[in-house]
Design a protein around this motif. Sequence first.
Motif, PDB file in Angstrom:
ATOM      1  N   LEU A 181       0.827  -1.201   0.000  1.00 59.59           N
ATOM      2  CA  LEU A 181       0.000   0.000   0.000  1.00 59.59           C
ATOM      3  C   LEU A 181       0.864   1.255   0.000  1.00 59.59           C
ATOM      4  CD1 LEU A 181      -2.808   1.332   0.166  1.00 59.59           C
ATOM      5  CD2 LEU A 181      -2.626   1.167   2.654  1.00 59.59           C
ATOM      6  N   VAL A 182       1.895   1.280   0.830  1.00 58.88           N
ATOM      7  CA  VAL A 182       2.780   2.446   0.887  1.00 58.88           C
ATOM      8  C   VAL A 182       3.419   2.688  -0.477  1.00 58.88           C
ATOM      9  CG1 VAL A 182       4.925   3.342   1.876  1.00 58.88           C
ATOM     10  CG2 VAL A 182       3.221   2.279   3.359  1.00 58.88           C
ATOM     11  N   ASN A 183       3.907   1.634  -1.103  1.00 58.44           N
ATOM     12  CA  ASN A 183       4.522   1.789  -2.427  1.00 58.44           C
ATOM     13  C   ASN A 183       3.515   2.304  -3.457  1.00 58.44           C
ATOM     14  OD1 ASN A 183       6.897   0.807  -1.353  1.00 58.44           O
ATOM     15  ND2 ASN A 183       6.698  -1.223  -2.237  1.00 58.44           N
ATOM     16  N   ARG A 184       2.294   1.786  -3.383  1.00 60.31           N
ATOM     17  CA  ARG A 184       1.269   2.207  -4.346  1.00 60.31           C
ATOM     18  C   ARG A 184       0.871   3.655  -4.137  1.00 60.31           C
ATOM     19  NH1 ARG A 184      -4.294   1.096  -3.422  1.00 60.31           N
ATOM     20  NH2 ARG A 184      -3.690  -0.695  -2.147  1.00 60.31           N
ATOM     21  N   LYS A 185       0.710   4.057  -2.885  1.00 61.68           N
ATOM     22  CA  LYS A 185       0.245   5.416  -2.597  1.00 61.68           C
ATOM     23  C   LYS A 185       1.323   6.467  -2.831  1.00 61.68           C
ATOM     24  CE  LYS A 185      -4.065   5.041  -0.910  1.00 61.68           C
ATOM     25  NZ  LYS A 185      -5.222   5.896  -1.294  1.00 61.68           N
ATOM     26  N   THR A 186       2.577   6.118  -2.539  1.00 63.31           N
ATOM     27  CA  THR A 186       3.665   7.091  -2.677  1.00 63.31           C
ATOM     28  C   THR A 186       4.285   7.082  -4.066  1.00 63.31           C
ATOM     29  OG1 THR A 186       5.345   5.524  -1.900  1.00 63.31           O
ATOM     30  CG2 THR A 186       4.242   6.891  -0.233  1.00 63.31           C
ATOM     31  N   GLY A 187       4.113   5.969  -4.783  1.00 63.95           N
ATOM     32  CA  GLY A 187       4.781   5.832  -6.064  1.00 63.95           C
ATOM     33  C   GLY A 187       6.271   5.579  -5.936  1.00 63.95           C
ATOM     34  N   GLN A 188       6.712   5.167  -4.745  1.00 59.41           N
ATOM     35  CA  GLN A 188       8.126   4.906  -4.491  1.00 59.41           C
ATOM     36  C   GLN A 188       8.290   3.497  -3.902  1.00 59.41           C
ATOM     37  OE1 GLN A 188      10.067   8.074  -2.258  1.00 59.41           O
ATOM     38  NE2 GLN A 188       8.563   9.556  -3.002  1.00 59.41           N
ATOM     39  N   ASP A 189       9.523   3.022  -3.903  1.00 55.49           N
ATOM     40  CA  ASP A 189       9.827   1.705  -3.358  1.00 55.49           C
ATOM     41  C   ASP A 189      10.338   1.853  -1.932  1.00 55.49           C
ATOM     42  OD1 ASP A 189      10.539  -0.846  -2.762  1.00 55.49           O
ATOM     43  OD2 ASP A 189      11.948  -1.113  -4.425  1.00 55.49           O
ATOM     44  N   TYR A 190       9.522   1.437  -0.966  1.00 52.17           N
ATOM     45  CA  TYR A 190       9.884   1.530   0.445  1.00 52.17           C
ATOM     46  C   TYR A 190      10.328   0.180   1.010  1.00 52.17           C
ATOM     47  CZ  TYR A 190       8.561   6.354   1.385  1.00 52.17           C
ATOM     48  OH  TYR A 190       8.531   7.726   1.421  1.00 52.17           O
ATOM     49  N   HIS A 191      10.761  -0.716   0.137  1.00 52.24           N
ATOM     50  CA  HIS A 191      11.188  -2.028   0.611  1.00 52.24           C
ATOM     51  C   HIS A 191      12.309  -1.918   1.632  1.00 52.24           C
ATOM     52  CE1 HIS A 191      11.738  -6.324   0.565  1.00 52.24           C
ATOM     53  NE2 HIS A 191      13.015  -6.186   0.275  1.00 52.24           N
ATOM     54  N   TRP A 192      13.242  -0.996   1.396  1.00 46.56           N
ATOM     55  CA  TRP A 192      14.367  -0.797   2.313  1.00 46.56           C
ATOM     56  C   TRP A 192      13.869  -0.441   3.715  1.00 46.56           C
ATOM     57  CZ3 TRP A 192      14.450   3.973   4.577  1.00 46.56           C
ATOM     58  CH2 TRP A 192      13.736   4.989   3.934  1.00 46.56           C
ATOM     59  N   PHE A 193      12.806   0.350   3.778  1.00 42.58           N
ATOM     60  CA  PHE A 193      12.277   0.788   5.071  1.00 42.58           C
ATOM     61  C   PHE A 193      11.742  -0.408   5.855  1.00 42.58           C
ATOM     62  CE2 PHE A 193       8.900   2.084   7.898  1.00 42.58           C
ATOM     63  CZ  PHE A 193       9.391   3.231   8.508  1.00 42.58           C
ATOM     64  N   PHE A 194      10.919  -1.229   5.214  1.00 45.46           N
ATOM     65  CA  PHE A 194      10.302  -2.350   5.919  1.00 45.46           C
ATOM     66  C   PHE A 194      11.318  -3.453   6.206  1.00 45.46           C
ATOM     67  CE2 PHE A 194       6.764  -0.130   3.941  1.00 45.46           C
ATOM     68  CZ  PHE A 194       5.915  -0.006   5.026  1.00 45.46           C
ATOM     69  N   GLU A 195      12.292  -3.637   5.322  1.00 43.64           N
ATOM     70  CA  GLU A 195      13.355  -4.588   5.603  1.00 43.64           C
ATOM     71  C   GLU A 195      14.124  -4.166   6.855  1.00 43.64           C
ATOM     72  OE1 GLU A 195      14.632  -7.522   4.321  1.00 43.64           O
ATOM     73  OE2 GLU A 195      12.711  -7.669   3.270  1.00 43.64           O
ATOM     74  N   GLN A 196      14.369  -2.871   6.968  1.00 40.60           N
ATOM     75  CA  GLN A 196      15.133  -2.365   8.108  1.00 40.60           C
ATOM     76  C   GLN A 196      14.359  -2.510   9.411  1.00 40.60           C
ATOM     77  OE1 GLN A 196      18.409  -0.669   8.381  1.00 40.60           O
ATOM     78  NE2 GLN A 196      17.867  -1.370  10.423  1.00 40.60           N
ATOM     79  N   TYR A 197      13.123  -2.073   9.424  1.00 36.53           N
ATOM     80  CA  TYR A 197      12.407  -1.942  10.689  1.00 36.53           C
ATOM     81  C   TYR A 197      11.563  -3.152  11.080  1.00 36.53           C
ATOM     82  CZ  TYR A 197      13.786   2.950  11.083  1.00 36.53           C
ATOM     83  OH  TYR A 197      14.506   4.114  11.222  1.00 36.53           O
ATOM     84  N   LEU A 198      11.200  -3.989  10.118  1.00 39.22           N
ATOM     85  CA  LEU A 198      10.364  -5.146  10.458  1.00 39.22           C
ATOM     86  C   LEU A 198      11.140  -6.452  10.515  1.00 39.22           C
ATOM     87  CD1 LEU A 198       7.069  -4.559   8.438  1.00 39.22           C
ATOM     88  CD2 LEU A 198       7.659  -3.772  10.730  1.00 39.22           C
ATOM     89  N   TYR A 199      12.136  -6.603   9.658  1.00 44.86           N
ATOM     90  CA  TYR A 199      12.789  -7.907   9.514  1.00 44.86           C
ATOM     91  C   TYR A 199      14.240  -7.914   9.991  1.00 44.86           C
ATOM     92  CZ  TYR A 199       8.678  -8.281   6.561  1.00 44.86           C
ATOM     93  OH  TYR A 199       7.379  -8.262   6.104  1.00 44.86           O
ATOM     94  N   ASN A 200      14.752  -6.789  10.414  1.00 43.43           N
ATOM     95  CA  ASN A 200      16.095  -6.657  10.979  1.00 43.43           C
ATOM     96  C   ASN A 200      15.923  -6.214  12.428  1.00 43.43           C
ATOM     97  OD1 ASN A 200      18.669  -5.869  11.771  1.00 43.43           O
ATOM     98  ND2 ASN A 200      19.084  -4.681   9.924  1.00 43.43           N
ATOM     99  N   ARG A 201      16.494  -6.917  13.354  1.00 39.14           N
ATOM    100  CA  ARG A 201      16.265  -6.572  14.757  1.00 39.14           C
ATOM    101  C   ARG A 201      16.978  -5.292  15.170  1.00 39.14           C
ATOM    102  NH1 ARG A 201      20.126  -7.952  18.706  1.00 39.14           N
ATOM    103  NH2 ARG A 201      21.879  -9.195  17.977  1.00 39.14           N
ATOM    104  N   PHE A 202      18.047  -4.899  14.449  1.00 35.55           N
ATOM    105  CA  PHE A 202      18.855  -3.761  14.869  1.00 35.55           C
ATOM    106  C   PHE A 202      18.215  -2.433  14.477  1.00 35.55           C
ATOM    107  CE2 PHE A 202      22.133  -7.099  14.366  1.00 35.55           C
ATOM    108  CZ  PHE A 202      22.656  -7.079  15.653  1.00 35.55           C
ATOM    109  N   THR A 203      18.269  -1.484  15.397  1.00 39.09           N
ATOM    110  CA  THR A 203      17.976  -0.102  15.051  1.00 39.09           C
ATOM    111  C   THR A 203      19.159   0.449  14.253  1.00 39.09           C
ATOM    112  OG1 THR A 203      16.546   0.331  16.959  1.00 39.09           O
ATOM    113  CG2 THR A 203      17.703   2.218  16.011  1.00 39.09           C
ATOM    114  N   PRO A 204      18.928   1.129  13.133  1.00 34.36           N
ATOM    115  CA  PRO A 204      20.046   1.653  12.345  1.00 34.36           C
ATOM    116  C   PRO A 204      20.894   2.629  13.157  1.00 34.36           C
ATOM    117  CG  PRO A 204      17.968   2.587  11.603  1.00 34.36           C
ATOM    118  CD  PRO A 204      17.630   1.486  12.543  1.00 34.36           C
TER     119      PRO A 204
END
Length: 595
Positions: A479-502
Amino acid sequence: MNRNLILFFSCILIGGCSILGVHFKIHNPHRAGKYPKKTVARTLLGNQESKFRTCFDVQWYNLNVVFGNDLSKDHSITGDCEIKILAISDFDTLQLDLAKNMKITNCGINDLSGPKTSLGYFNYSDANYFRKEGAVFVCMPHHIHAGQSIFIEIAYAGEPTEAKRPPWKGGFVRKKDKLDQPWWGVACETEGASSWWPCKDVMNDEPDSVDIRYTVSSKWSAISNGKLVDVSENVKDPGESMIWHWHVSYPINIYDITFYIGHFKLLHDTYYSEVTHDTLQLNHYVLEQNYDVAKTHFQQLKKYLVFYETTFGPYPWYRDGFKLVESPYAGMEHQSAIAYGNGYHDDPRNGFDYIILHETAHEWWGNSVTANDLADGWLHEGFATYTEALYVESIKGHDAYVNYLLQYRLFIINRRPIVGEKGIRYFDYRDGDIYMKGAWVLHSLRYAIANDSLFFDIIHSFYMENRYSTISSDKLEELVNRKTGQDYHWFFEQYLYNRFTPELEYCVKDGSVYYRWAKTAHQKFFMKPKIYFSGTTYFSTEQAYADPVQSKALPTGSTGVTFNTSEFLYKVVENKELYGMYFPKTKKKSTNRSY
């Protein structure tokens, strides 16, 4: 000590929010948290993709439970559950679930192939079944084809496991109120509904409707989800017990199916919606001695309903109504029958009862939009916790919203990714990251999108597009990608599937600040922290990807830098070696010559 710290240390945050420690700086521990071993019992309960489960869809439950007349002595129950299912694929055997400490007294099937009786199709023939741990494998009398409907009935009895620390470690809750009267309930999110009744105990298959009948002593009330159909005398025990019949007319997450037994008094009210222009029936049930205080205290609920309907969309269960039910534990999001156990206390700092605020938010996030695996439980708890902050912003402004979130950030522990391991039905009440870090993920997403109208449109659309559904986290990313027209995969990979805070590493050297996203950041992590120079002057970093070092000259007279860490989730780490690692001093040319 502020209100939220008191709440956390008192361990009264709902459903699994007991925290291991407080971190005044963001903590990235070297040692990761472990997941439980995949035992036979856990695998049988957690594996939702087994062919014995995917072959059918549950359409309706008819649950009947009989409680003893003397609750102080008799802790056992008897009951039966009729289950209407639709075959999704051909099968010979299917899996239902019932805790192994509960005894099955009969199992029957009606495949609708036989003659009708005067009572309709519900003429059950005995069925073969076998049990393994908490799984019940029911063998069909003949091959079942896709598209065929059948009914299964299981009669059972036993003493359900008592909750060790409700609602975090769940089960039956057997207590007495201050007048020494029985006060019972159940909370079973982690353990599953099969801990006390036979069902298909998965997250990704919600029945379309449920009928619930509780037989209890005529001294007590038995409250449940949905709308009260009637209260009738038990003809098998005239004058001594009554049958309370409730009907849920919407899909329901089955760990939400519940009961409250006690000496309750009905507190009726109504709410008129400016969004739907419908009237919602509010039928709260409170201990009789608390009726007067509840009558005033529960009025705040209407403000929350206005805020949620305006921000997310219509309340999802208008036909079934809404009720707060006083419970012998802190709270739980039981659909249309929210457990309330906060003692009628408002937070003096914010002026609201956060249990009512948080648990009511679950009607949207968790009950209507439901994670199809507990691994995605942050879709319930992160959204509900973030909703608290949004409400604070609506009544007290943006600074109060940020401060509210900063208090929650103290309890992020980063032991596991927010999205956990699927297929094991796992929920660790000691790890509150799906609450607090989940809220910070949404706060960070708001900053990344940098357009409040678009952000709130995404949140509203996420609810409206997925209500009455079970989903996984990738739905939000899509939904975020569709609404923004951008690829936010990096965001969700970082915050949902990686335990470390950047982590943002920096050093100040020779009048410049050097900085980079360290290895804890996703390779394409794209966020722009604000760096301040000796006061309010700042610039947003132009760092595009993780690892390469960037630099910025300090203004004249500036002696240091600070970072704004309140706008999204990241950690600042001073690394004095950073300059030397990437900007080494130029070596002098050697004067020695070789001939």
